[in-house]
Design an enzyme around this catalytic site. Structure first.
Site, mmCIF file in Angstrom:
data_model
loop_
_atom_site.group_PDB
_atom_site.id
_atom_site.type_symbol
_atom_site.label_atom_id
_atom_site.label_comp_id
_atom_site.label_asym_id
_atom_site.label_seq_id
_atom_site.Cartn_x
_atom_site.Cartn_y
_atom_site.Cartn_z
ATOM 1 N N TYR A 63 -3.245 -0.261 10.129
ATOM 2 C CA TYR A 63 -3.179 -0.716 8.738
ATOM 3 C C TYR A 63 -1.863 -0.265 8.106
ATOM 4 C CZ TYR A 63 -4.357 -1.313 3.801
ATOM 5 O OH TYR A 63 -4.342 -1.681 2.482
ATOM 6 N N SER A 91 0.848 -1.196 0.000
ATOM 7 C CA SER A 91 0.000 0.000 0.000
ATOM 8 C C SER A 91 0.877 1.237 0.000
ATOM 9 C CB SER A 91 -0.888 0.009 1.251
ATOM 10 O OG SER A 91 -1.521 1.253 1.442
#
Length: 254
Positions: free
Chosen positions: A148, A135
């Site tokens: 996250y 990500s």
């Protein structure tokens, strides 16, 4: 041996889009996800391809699923796509501790479980490859998605280390680093972080599937996705840390 790919988190979003793309291009596709109903629907759509329900945090289930799929492919695995992951937007202290733990278990331990168990099958393929779902939040910590973001930092480090280690076995390891993608995981969130409001959600799952396809023939370790994030990524490689931090402060300002 026909080219084959095993995808975790395959029931929806990026995983499903990747399954459709590789199936359309003649690959043998294996589908893994905890959502059995959606998984079965996708398997039917793709002509009855192999699928199994799987919780990637359960190492016994992981080993059994890999053994079963690879037994159908001469004991070999050409490509493992670690796509399973969960996300929760919100201020760190307002999210239940159990949710933070679950994010780390699925996003980090799940990738470790799958990759470790897949090793003998990847090695047997001689040109085996692992692609991890990273990500943009693995480049610099993003407020309102701290755990996250931490999980994707872990994936970035894991990918870099294993890419060097497994070169001796002829196994390639890489990750994809997109910013926000229009998937159910993002659209279902109740809290909207400031960084999402500023950057927007400009990518579709099919675009990430295309990136997986490109990565098959690439030797890059990290693949930043979208022009917007590519500029941020490469600027971050040459800019001082304080400038990157300043940029993140601006993106996260309400």
């Amino acid at each position: 041996m026909n080219n084959n790919i095993l995808i975790t988190g395959a029931a929806s979003g990026i995983g499903a889009a990747t399954a459709r793309l590789f199936h359309a291009r003649g690959w043998q596709v294996g589908l893994l996800d905890i959502n059995t109903e959606a998984l079965a629907d996708l398997a039917t759509e793709l002509g009855g391809c192999w699928y199994r329900q799987l919780d990637v945090t359960d190492i016994a289930e992981v080993k059994a699923s890999l053994a079963e799929f690879c037994a159908k492919n001469d004991g070999q695995l050409q490509l493992l796509f670690n796509c399973a992951g969960i996300l929760r937007f919100g201020y760190f202290e307002e999210i239940e501790h159990a949710e933070h733990v679950r994010i780390m278990q699925i996003n980090v331990l799940g990738v470790c479980n799958m990759t470790h168990a897949a090793f003998p099958y990847l090695k047997a393929a001689r040109t085996g490859q692992v692609i991890n779902m990273g990500s943009a939040s693995g480049l610099y910590g993003v407020p309102e998605m701290a755990t996250y973001s931490a999980s994707k930092f872990a994936i970035r480090g894991f990918t870099e280390a294993l890419e060097l280690e497994w070169a001796r076995h002829g196994i390639k390891v890489a990750d994809l680093m997109p910013p926000f993608v229009n998937t159910p995981m993002v659209s279902s969130q109740q809290h909207v972080p400031a960084s999402l409001l500023r950057m927007g959600v400009n990518l579709q799952a099919s675009e990430i599937a295309d990136a997986v396809w490109r990565q098959v023939d690439s030797h890059a370790v990290h693949q930043p996705i979208s022009l917007q994030f590519k500029l941020m990524y490469w600027a971050g490689q040459v800019s001082p840390a304080w400038l990157t931090r300043l940029s993140m402060r601006w993106l996260s300002r309400r």
